[in-house]
Motif scaffolding. Structure first.
Motif, PDB file in Angstrom:
ATOM      1  N   LEU A  78       0.831  -1.218   0.000  1.00 30.11           N
ATOM      2  CA  LEU A  78       0.000   0.000   0.000  1.00 30.11           C
ATOM      3  C   LEU A  78       0.858   1.258   0.000  1.00 30.11           C
ATOM      4  O   LEU A  78       0.529   2.245  -0.668  1.00 30.11           O
ATOM      5  N   ALA A  79       1.953   1.227   0.735  1.00 31.03           N
ATOM      6  CA  ALA A  79       2.850   2.381   0.754  1.00 31.03           C
ATOM      7  C   ALA A  79       3.414   2.636  -0.639  1.00 31.03           C
ATOM      8  O   ALA A  79       3.462   3.792  -1.094  1.00 31.03           O
ATOM      9  N   LEU A  80       3.817   1.587  -1.338  1.00 30.10           N
ATOM     10  CA  LEU A  80       4.320   1.756  -2.708  1.00 30.10           C
ATOM     11  C   LEU A  80       3.218   2.228  -3.645  1.00 30.10           C
ATOM     12  O   LEU A  80       3.466   3.020  -4.560  1.00 30.10           O
ATOM     13  N   ASP A  81       1.995   1.757  -3.422  1.00 29.86           N
ATOM     14  CA  ASP A  81       0.870   2.198  -4.249  1.00 29.86           C
ATOM     15  C   ASP A  81       0.605   3.687  -4.066  1.00 29.86           C
ATOM     16  O   ASP A  81       0.327   4.403  -5.030  1.00 29.86           O
ATOM     17  N   VAL A  82       0.687   4.152  -2.836  1.00 30.56           N
ATOM     18  CA  VAL A  82       0.435   5.563  -2.547  1.00 30.56           C
ATOM     19  C   VAL A  82       1.539   6.437  -3.147  1.00 30.56           C
ATOM     20  O   VAL A  82       1.261   7.514  -3.679  1.00 30.56           O
ATOM     21  N   LEU A  83       2.776   5.964  -3.106  1.00 29.37           N
ATOM     22  CA  LEU A  83       3.903   6.769  -3.582  1.00 29.37           C
ATOM     23  C   LEU A  83       4.201   6.596  -5.068  1.00 29.37           C
ATOM     24  O   LEU A  83       4.945   7.379  -5.638  1.00 29.37           O
ATOM     25  N   GLY A  84       3.646   5.580  -5.682  1.00 30.34           N
ATOM     26  CA  GLY A  84       3.989   5.281  -7.066  1.00 30.34           C
ATOM     27  C   GLY A  84       2.915   5.686  -8.054  1.00 30.34           C
ATOM     28  O   GLY A  84       1.935   6.349  -7.723  1.00 30.34           O
ATOM     29  N   THR A  85       3.119   5.263  -9.285  1.00 32.31           N
ATOM     30  CA  THR A  85       2.209   5.618 -10.368  1.00 32.31           C
ATOM     31  C   THR A  85       1.355   4.448 -10.837  1.00 32.31           C
ATOM     32  O   THR A  85       0.530   4.619 -11.728  1.00 32.31           O
ATOM     33  N   MET A  86       1.541   3.293 -10.261  1.00 36.63           N
ATOM     34  CA  MET A  86       0.757   2.127 -10.646  1.00 36.63           C
ATOM     35  C   MET A  86      -0.646   2.245 -10.056  1.00 36.63           C
ATOM     36  O   MET A  86      -0.877   3.006  -9.122  1.00 36.63           O
ATOM     37  N   PRO A  87      -1.606   1.483 -10.588  1.00 34.61           N
ATOM     38  CA  PRO A  87      -2.969   1.522 -10.030  1.00 34.61           C
ATOM     39  C   PRO A  87      -2.973   1.147  -8.540  1.00 34.61           C
ATOM     40  O   PRO A  87      -2.200   0.283  -8.110  1.00 34.61           O
ATOM     41  N   LEU A  88      -3.820   1.803  -7.788  1.00 34.64           N
ATOM     42  CA  LEU A  88      -3.908   1.570  -6.347  1.00 34.64           C
ATOM     43  C   LEU A  88      -4.249   0.109  -6.067  1.00 34.64           C
ATOM     44  O   LEU A  88      -5.213  -0.422  -6.625  1.00 34.64           O
ATOM     45  N   GLY A  89      -3.459  -0.520  -5.266  1.00 38.37           N
ATOM     46  CA  GLY A  89      -3.668  -1.914  -4.896  1.00 38.37           C
ATOM     47  C   GLY A  89      -2.801  -2.894  -5.660  1.00 38.37           C
ATOM     48  O   GLY A  89      -2.685  -4.045  -5.263  1.00 38.37           O
ATOM     49  N   SER A  90      -2.161  -2.458  -6.735  1.00 38.68           N
ATOM     50  CA  SER A  90      -1.385  -3.393  -7.550  1.00 38.68           C
ATOM     51  C   SER A  90      -0.161  -3.912  -6.802  1.00 38.68           C
ATOM     52  O   SER A  90       0.104  -5.125  -6.795  1.00 38.68           O
ATOM     53  N   HIS A  91       0.574  -3.037  -6.153  1.00 36.23           N
ATOM     54  CA  HIS A  91       1.746  -3.480  -5.384  1.00 36.23           C
ATOM     55  C   HIS A  91       1.310  -4.320  -4.182  1.00 36.23           C
ATOM     56  O   HIS A  91       1.974  -5.305  -3.840  1.00 36.23           O
ATOM     57  N   ALA A  92       0.224  -3.926  -3.545  1.00 30.77           N
ATOM     58  CA  ALA A  92      -0.257  -4.678  -2.382  1.00 30.77           C
ATOM     59  C   ALA A  92      -0.636  -6.101  -2.779  1.00 30.77           C
ATOM     60  O   ALA A  92      -0.264  -7.066  -2.103  1.00 30.77           O
ATOM     61  N   ILE A  93      -1.354  -6.243  -3.888  1.00 31.11           N
ATOM     62  CA  ILE A  93      -1.736  -7.583  -4.351  1.00 31.11           C
ATOM     63  C   ILE A  93      -0.503  -8.388  -4.735  1.00 31.11           C
ATOM     64  O   ILE A  93      -0.386  -9.568  -4.376  1.00 31.11           O
ATOM     65  N   ALA A  94       0.424  -7.755  -5.454  1.00 29.93           N
ATOM     66  CA  ALA A  94       1.636  -8.455  -5.881  1.00 29.93           C
ATOM     67  C   ALA A  94       2.477  -8.877  -4.680  1.00 29.93           C
ATOM     68  O   ALA A  94       2.990 -10.003  -4.635  1.00 29.93           O
ATOM     69  N   HIS A  95       2.609  -7.998  -3.691  1.00 30.78           N
ATOM     70  CA  HIS A  95       3.347  -8.346  -2.470  1.00 30.78           C
ATOM     71  C   HIS A  95       2.677  -9.503  -1.736  1.00 30.78           C
ATOM     72  O   HIS A  95       3.339 -10.453  -1.319  1.00 30.78           O
ATOM     73  N   LEU A  96       1.370  -9.392  -1.551  1.00 35.95           N
ATOM     74  CA  LEU A  96       0.635 -10.436  -0.820  1.00 35.95           C
ATOM     75  C   LEU A  96       0.761 -11.792  -1.504  1.00 35.95           C
ATOM     76  O   LEU A  96       1.004 -12.807  -0.842  1.00 35.95           O
ATOM     77  N   LEU A  97       0.599 -11.817  -2.808  1.00 38.12           N
ATOM     78  CA  LEU A  97       0.690 -13.078  -3.540  1.00 38.12           C
ATOM     79  C   LEU A  97       2.088 -13.671  -3.439  1.00 38.12           C
ATOM     80  O   LEU A  97       2.249 -14.871  -3.163  1.00 38.12           O
ATOM     81  N   ALA A  98       3.106 -12.851  -3.626  1.00 40.47           N
ATOM     82  CA  ALA A  98       4.483 -13.345  -3.557  1.00 40.47           C
ATOM     83  C   ALA A  98       4.821 -13.876  -2.166  1.00 40.47           C
ATOM     84  O   ALA A  98       5.373 -14.968  -2.023  1.00 40.47           O
TER      85      ALA A  98
END
Length: 177
Positions: A78-98
């Motif tokens: 979520l922190a990366l989603d807030v600071l980045g340009t990717m769609p909100l939740g994309s980093h969170a989902i990718a982190h959780l899955l990994a």
């Protein structure tokens, strides 16, 4: 008796808020200071979340350890989603899955062996990058080129802080428990 329960909840909330703020600060460091000229950054938040899941799996309560790793992955994503340009939740989902897949697969192995966290982070980074591309980017026709130009450098950058991160997380978990 009634006074101890709210205090526990307040302590838990304060602890979770503190963790989220620390991971937000690390995300800021990751997207600013740890980003190279080619646009690649050291995925320190992913490495820390995988390390937390691996170290937690070696404790007396392995399910709780994996869950803590998943919380770290969620907050960091979520922190990366807030600071980045990717769609909100994309980093969170990718982190959780990994973290979930690697944490479940690696829980039977001894984290003390250096090869286990290195393999876990390498596999987790591939899962993370693959999930991000499936979520956020248009269909890729040449997966081989994407793997060589994006995934391979990401894996190599993720391996750099892996062993120190596992040692630090191991020390934090041991001091906490």
């Amino acid at each position: 008796m009634g006074d101890t329960q709210p205090r526990r909840i307040e302590e838990r909330l304060a602890r979770e808020l503190g963790l989220a703020l620390v991971l937000l600060a690390l995300a800021l460091v990751q997207v600013t200071l740890l980003t190279g000229l080619a646009g690649f950054s050291v995925p320190i938040l992913l490495v820390l979340a995988i390390a937390r899941a691996l170290v937690g799996a070696g404790t007396a309560e392995p399910v709780r350890g994996l869950m803590r790793g998943l919380w770290w992955a969620f907050y960091g994503g979520l922190a990366l989603d807030v600071l980045g340009t990717m769609p909100l939740g994309s980093h969170a989902i990718a982190h959780l899955l990994a973290v979930a897949l690697v944490g479940l697969a690696a829980r039977r192995f001894a984290v003390e062996r250096p090869l286990v966290p290195l393999l876990a982070v390498a596999i987790g980074t591939v899962i993370y990058e693959g999930t991000l591309v499936l979520i956020a980017l248009p269909a890729i026709e040449d997966w081989r080129t994407y793997g060589l130009e994006v995934v391979a450098p990401s894996v190599l950058l993720a391996l750099i802080p892996t062993l120190p991160a596992v040692a630090i997380v191991h020390r934090l978990v041991r001091a906490d428990g």
